[in-house]
Write a protein that holds these residues in place. Structure first.
Motif: not given
Ligand SMILES: [Mg+2]
Ligand SMILES: Nc1ncnc2c1ncn2[C@@H]1O[C@H](COP(=O)(O)OP(=O)(O)OP(=O)(O)O)[C@@H](O)[C@H]1O
Ligand SMILES: Nc1ncnc2c1ncn2[C@@H]1O[C@H](COP(=O)(O)OP(=O)(O)OP(=O)(O)O)[C@@H](O)[C@H]1O
Ligand SMILES: [Mg+2]
Lengths: 336, 289, 508, 336
Positions: C40, C82, C162-163
């Motif tokens: 991140s 994220q 991010d995810e």
């Molecule tokens: Mg992260």
């Protein structure tokens, strides 16, 4: 207070020594305290015979004491993420009532004081209920309650209540029971110590901090958020009432609106304090520092004999300067 | 070295306060004294704090403006403990105070003038009062005594909100004017404890284009006198604040000289009711205005 | 895009060291690593949110100015960060277009014209709710779809994600993968971060592995298998528990917790299930199927309209969260930032928040023992392997996985009888996920009733002893022991209206 | 802050409405407006000849206009999640300066006004820079700047500036250029309309709302948060300056501290307004409603001839009541 501060210390220490950064962090945490000390040094040099004397320091503490008590109560409401604009009005109102109880109802001093403190706490409770149970924004609720109180105070007694107040009542604030220290100063330290311990050392205090930090998380952790807030408002009401009582004792009479001016000063002090040590959090020690900055400034300027229009300029300047110093140092520390 | 007079101002930016301070300063400087002024912004707490500060500094005399003597208990104690004589302006004589002035005379002048204007006609009066201030309490008491027992007069009281007194006087007057429209059979008058709310009231008259209302106030500030000169205000009672400041300081000197034999006294200097008729004369007599 | 020598330290912690990375047009570039590896942080550096201490980022030959989100955006970069970052009282449409240039008429925004692109993007990601809906009324997963639309609408030539699938169910994830492949086909570069290694292996053309802030491995598609990837991520092999021995807990006593026909509004329409001591019970289903709402009902955060809950056979009526907690119920919420953590407080403070009474120095007096508090925190941090500078460190500086462990640690206390974990491994790396699963099983073994809510079918298959699947507020089925498989769960998740008819009773 | 609070408001809007619930939601959104209308109806019945007249409505609007302008500026700072305690002081200061420019410097009216508005905007800019660039908490920064201004004003002219002000200057607020409506009312509607359009219909306004609601989301969306805040502070400074100028025009003189009283009233109005329509959000229309509630209450009571102490009681009561009604209705709607 300890945990958060420690955390920063540990991470700070790990950073391979950059002296400049350490200095900046130091300034950011102690900026307001540095400002306070700088003022004291400056006035001590400027007025070496009158300013740095024991008598004057006690005098400054006396002057600061009432503001400190009311500001400490206000701090509690800010810790739980709320606001109390009624504290000044409560102080005025209770200051009138306590004199009325003695002069008109003939209550003995202790009874009058206890009743007044209870009334102040009750008003805080109303504030708290309006905010938590009814769901009114704290600004509106406390401004509304404060405004109502000023009206009730006016209808209770538009004229100062000066006749029929026992002499002993004025001695409460004029006396010096402990080591020649004026009583209000002793009371202030006692109140602040208790509030500090409750906030930092008890589970109630931790819950207050949790509520102020993330109310949803606090709620899901089983904390009775409304009660915690109620407690904070009641403490603020109690402290405001205590300030009002001490004020009346100091003045020797109950006067309409006498405490209204505390509001802005208390706010200034609390927010000054929130720039001390921990960034942007409200705490009792910071509030004390904030109050002292204002009191030392007021006292020093008057001793210095500065022109009157300089007083507000100085007061505003020190607010901006002390907090600005901390803030700027924090910025540079973060980016260096 | 030089002696020092410590002045505790109610509102250092109020015109009347400035005059008193000016008078006292002039007299003090003439006698070789230094003067220090602390502005309390009308906070009794600050007034006591200021007196204590002066006591700690061991000034030679303290002069408190416009706070009730009942509101400066701890300040007086501090001064007494340091054997500092205290004078007040518009307070009253209590233990520890060597000289004071009274706000009642100008108050009486104002209501007497107002009553002389309305005679026995049925009259509506809007009274703009202010109770947290000692000066206004005294002036208000004089007003109440003046209208007491007069059946032809009905008074609506409005307590002025400070800060914001000018604007508050404006709004209060505007509303009262609506409730008392032009062309009624009663005489209309607005009395105010001091010039600033009247200033607002006068603006309300202008806004609603009314000229059927008598306006009387107290202080005789430059602003008030100007309004009288322009014909916007009926009268303002000039309080000789500068002279009062001088006289109080003189009395302080006398009291110090007399020592224990001094008898506390009240300085009384008559005011002047400034109206359109005498305003030019008044300005000629008091060029500082 | 070329990243050269990027380094970043946080208060002495090295988050990134000497990162060199190239991302080409049209490639899907996977970025994996354990919690706190720095993924991140790297993305935040590219986005201009975090200022790197050293290094350069160049895009098509021009160097990117550090620390300016605008510069990054102007360079054609778009991001799905994220953490959810939406304006709650704005509509989905307004959020999608926030910060993007809009069509105006006489300086006023022309929403109709501006909205066209947004609607197209929303349709592409499969948003089915009206875009006029306020974000505060959307479920967490729906909010993620808004976040994805927001990145798409910017017509970027590089999108860093991010995810993105952490809160999405299989269907939405599939949809997203299709979009990613589409975009890559159009020449857009994708930087893709995920802890779901299968999808990374499946989707990405190249994979970069970060460990402790440094790049430890870099491979093209096909060169890595899951095992190798896991080894690269955590530095050694794990017994990646594909198939552990599943316990079919005998259900003859009283259930530790049960729902009896609970209902509220449209979200939950008569849900029943039983949780027995010792078993890991799970609620499965698609996004918006009502699982979070069941948890909120159980904890007293929302009012029941019908039905009731039982604990140890006795009817459980709770007026609010505090009463639920005092009776032994606890919830680890799905949105840990908004609902779980006290961001300005220390890890210890966060861990101890629900156990203050036990930490008193003298029972009966209200004082909290600093020693006991630190002791408990440190003990639990060790038990759950929370990676942090110390118990006194601020929780905001921890990586997502460690924050999540802290949230679980909060409830590891004697009084907890039933623990509901909503998406417990969202944003958690394989290693940490394994540890969290271990902790959950331990709790279950110790008799704590466990209810896991997860959109990750694989997780359910690995972890649960029993799964109840919800769809649109109804129970569509229950799977026990070896019946549990990813396929069966997905099948039940999609079971259609006609089949739902009567909610199934829990099997005994 | 926002997300946590929003989280709990769950499924309210999406659920099909029952009649009672719809009524409650109606009350929660229109509680303050209902309060306003109820007051108007009540006073119209109580004082049928004097209250419900065109002249009086214009009078109420005139009185409300200056507060509305300053409160609208304040609303902007609250929309971006900040605070401005300096607005009252700015109004006072600029009211003095504009008179000084005409009386002492001999500036023509338009130049004096433009210079004063620019100065007010510049002060707002300083506030904004202190908050965004230096990083001082807005409470402290604006209180500090306000206090400094009061000192500067004092040293600029302790006495009211009444001589040498062109007659035309007073006509600005006394005139009735448009359909016999007092100019300040026209100016108020113009200012509010512009501020409303900017806030609700432009990209800038969207950004302001985003910054106030979720600053992190705004930052990540590429919004230059600092500039947006700066704009809000400058608008507040501009509006405060405009109010100060109109006040001086109304009074025909520049008086020290004349506008200080606007602060609390403006705050009360803005927070009253935040309970209107949208829950807990600040917006221009709500602010107007808030201002009108205060103005109508004050006017009605005066006309009614209520005892003077009743005014604060009523004012406080209406604050608590109107907002409380909305809040309670919202609670019941959510839990029913
Ligand atoms: Mg992260
Ligand atoms: N704002 C911050 N302040 C201090 N430390 C930080 C901050 N942000 C990140 N870190 C630290 O930097 C390291 C890398 O964190 P980062 O969030 O980039 O990890 P990640 O790979 O994204 O992990 P996850 O998979 O859990 O999201 C961690 O050790 C974390 O504690
Ligand atoms: N805050 C909200 N306001 C309005 N409706 C909501 C809200 N939260 C959820 N819903 C709706 O309630 C239903 C159930 O949502 P819930 O969040 O309980 O589902 P879930 O299975 O936990 O899915 P998710 O993965 O989205 O959390 C869905 O139709 C959803 O759209
Ligand atoms: Mg969910």
């Amino acid at each position: 207070m300890t945990t958060a501060a420690e955390g920063q210390k540990t991470t700070m220490a790990r950073r391979p020594g950059s002296g400049k950064r350490a200095a900046l962090i130091f300034v950011s945490r102690y900026g307001t305290i540095i400002g306070l000390l700088a003022m004291i040094v400056f006035f001590s040099i400027a007025a070496p015979t009158t300013f740095p004397t024991m008598a004057n320091f006690l005098n400054i503490l006396s002057q600061a004491s009432l503001t400190a008590i009311i500001a400490a109560g206000l701090t509690y409401t800010l810790v739980v993420g709320e606001f109390d604009l009624s504290v000044g009005f409560v102080a005025s109102f209770i200051g009138l009532i306590v004199c009325g109880l003695m002069a008109n109802q003939g209550f003995p001093i202790p009874i009058a004081i206890i009743a007044s403190l209870a009334l102040g706490t009750f008003i805080g409770c109303i504030n708290g209920l309006l905010v938590t149970k009814v769901g009114i924004n704290a600004v509106i609720a406390t401004l509304g309650v404060g405004t109502i109180l000023s009206g009730i105070g006016f209808s209770y007694s538009a004229f100062p209540i000066a006749v029929g107040i026992p002499r002993d009542f004025t001695l409460i604030s004029l006396g010096r029971i402990v080591f020649g220290v004026p009583n209000p100063v002793v009371i202030m330290f006692a109140v602040l110590a208790i509030l500090w311990v409750v906030l930092n050392k008890t589970d109630l205090g931790q819950k207050m901090q949790a509520v102020g930090s993330n109310i949803e998380a606090a709620r899901l952790s089983g904390i009775r958020v409304d009660r915690i807030k109620l407690f904070a408002f009641m403490t603020a009401g109690f402290c405001a009432a205590l300030t009002g009582i001490l004020l009346s004792s100091l003045l020797g009479s109950g006067t309409l609106g006498a405490g209204d001016g505390y509001l802005l000063n208390a706010f200034a002090a609390v927010f000054l304090g929130s720039a001390t040590l921990r960034e942007g959090q409200f705490h009792i020690f910071g509030t004390l520092v904030g109050v002292m900055i204002l009191a030392v400034g007021f006292n020093g300027l008057s001793i210095f004999g500065a022109p009157t229009h300089f007083q507000p300029i100085f007061k505003g300047g020190i607010l901006v300067f002390a907090v600005g110093l901390s803030a700027l140092a924090r910025r540079y520390a973060a980016s260096s | 070295d030089a002696k020092t007079l410590g002045i505790v101002a109610l509102l250092a930016n109020d015109a009347l306060n400035i005059d008193v301070i000016g008078g006292a300063t002039k007299a003090a400087n003439a006698a070789g004294w230094d003067v220090k002024v602390i502005d309390t912004q009308a906070s009794a707490d600050q007034a006591n704090a200021a007196m204590s500060s002066f006591a700690v500094q061991k000034v030679d005399a303290i002069f408190v403006l416009a706070f009730a003597s009942s509101a400066i208990g701890s300040g007086l104690e501090a001064a007494k403990a340091a054997s500092i004589p205290v004078a007040t302006w518009g307070g009253e004589i209590v233990d520890g105070i060597v000289v004071t002035t009274s706000g009642k005379t100008v108050g009486k002048d104002s209501i007497d003038f107002l009553l002389s204007q309305v005679g026995d006609n049925p009259t509506e009066i809007l009274a703009l009062t202010f109770h947290p201030g000692k000066l206004c309490i005294d002036r208000g008491l004089a007003f109440d005594e003046g209208v007491a027992g007069k059946d032809n007069i009905h008074v609506t009281y409005h307590e002025v909100v400070v800060p914001g007194q000018v604007e508050n006087g404006n709004a209060a007057a505007a509303n009262w004017l609506t409730a008392n429209p032009a062309g009624g059979d009663k005489k209309l008058a607005i009395w105010s404890c001091w010039d600033e709310p009247t200033q607002g009231a006068v603006a309300a008259l202008r806004q609603s284009a009314r000229d059927d209302v008598i306006t009387v106030s107290i202080n005789g500030s430059p602003q008030g006198v100007q309004l009288v000169k322009d014909g916007d205000m009926t009268a303002t009672v000039w309080q000789p604040a500068f002279a009062e400041g001088e006289a109080v300081f003189q009395a302080i000197l006398d009291a110090i000289a007399a020592g224990d034999s001094w008898e506390a006294k009240t300085v009384e200097i008559p005011g002047i009711v400034v109206t359109k008729d005498n305003v030019d004369q008044f300005l000629a007599d008091h060029p500082a205005q | 895009m070329q990243i050269r020598g990027v380094e970043k330290q946080f208060a002495g912690e090295v988050a990134l060291r000497d990162i060199n990375l190239d991302i080409r047009r049209g490639e899907v570039h996977g970025l994996v690593g354990a919690n706190g590896a720095g993924k991140s942080t790297l993305i935040r550096c590219i986005a201009g949110v975090t200022v790197p201490d050293r290094g350069t980022i160049t895009i098509d030959g021009t160097e990117l100015r550090h620390g300016s989100p605008r510069a990054s955006e102007a360079a054609g970069l778009a991001f799905i960060h994220q953490e959810l970052n939406l304006v709650p009282h704005f509509s989905a449409l307004e959020n999608i277009l926030l910060g993007a240039p809009k069509a105006t008429r006489l300086l006023l925004i022309d929403w109709k014209t501006s909205g066209i692109a947004a609607r197209a993007a929303a349709e592409r990601v499969g948003i089915r709710f009206p875009l006029e809906t306020r974000v505060s009324e959307l479920s967490v997963a729906e909010r993620w779809l808004v976040m994805i639309s927001k990145a798409l609408v910017r017509r970027a030539n590089l999108i860093a994600m991010d995810e993105p699938t952490a809160s999405l169910s299989a269907a939405e994830s599939e949809q997203l993968f299709r979009i990613i492949r589409d975009l890559a086909g159009d020449g857009v570069a994708i930087l893709y971060v995920s802890h779901r290694l299968d999808e990374v292996l499946d989707l990405c053309d190249r994979i970069t592995v970060l460990r402790d802030g440094a790049i430890v491995d870099r491979e093209v598609r096909g060169k890595l298998d899951k095992k190798g990837l896991v080894r690269a991520i955590i530095g050694h092999d794990v017994g990646h528990g594909e198939q552990r021995e599943r316990r079919v807990v005998p259900r003859d006593g009283t259930p530790v917790f049960a729902a009896r026909g609970v209902a509220r509004g449209e979200a939950v329409k008569g849900v029943s299930f039983e949780v027995y001591p010792g078993e890991v019970f799970a609620l499965g289903g698609l996004v918006g199927s009502g699982r979070t709402e069941v948890a909120r009902l159980a904890i007293g955060a929302d009012k029941l309209e019908a039905g009731h809950f039982e604990m140890n056979g006795a009817r459980l009526d709770v007026a609010d969260e505090a009463e639920a907690v005092s009776k032994g119920l606890a919830l680890v919420p799905e949105e840990r930032r908004a609902q779980g953590m006290l961001l300005d407080q220390s890890v210890a403070f966060n861990i101890n928040l629900a156990s203050l009474l036990q930490l008193r120095s003298v029972p009966g007096l209200p004082f909290v023992s600093a020693g006991k508090a630190r002791g408990r925190a440190e003990h639990l941090m060790k038990q759950l392997a929370v990676k942090a500078p110390g118990a006194g460190a601020k929780i905001s500086g921890l990586s997502g996985g460690n924050q999540q462990k802290t949230m679980i640690a909060r409830w590891l206390r004697p009084g907890t009888k039933v623990l509901i974990l909503d998406e417990p491994s969202r944003g958690v790396d394989v290693g940490a996920r394994e540890e969290i699963h271990g902790a959950i099983r331990d709790l279950a073994r110790n008799g704590v009733g466990i209810i896991v809510i997860s959109s990750d079918v694989e997780e359910l298959a690995i972890l649960a002893d029993r799964v109840v699947v919800l769809r649109e507020g109804h129970v569509t089925g229950e799977l026990v022991g070896d019946e549990i498989s990813e396929a069966r769960i997905i099948e039940l998740s999609y079971m259609h209206g006609s089949e739902i008819g009567e909610p199934m009773e829990a099997k005994g």
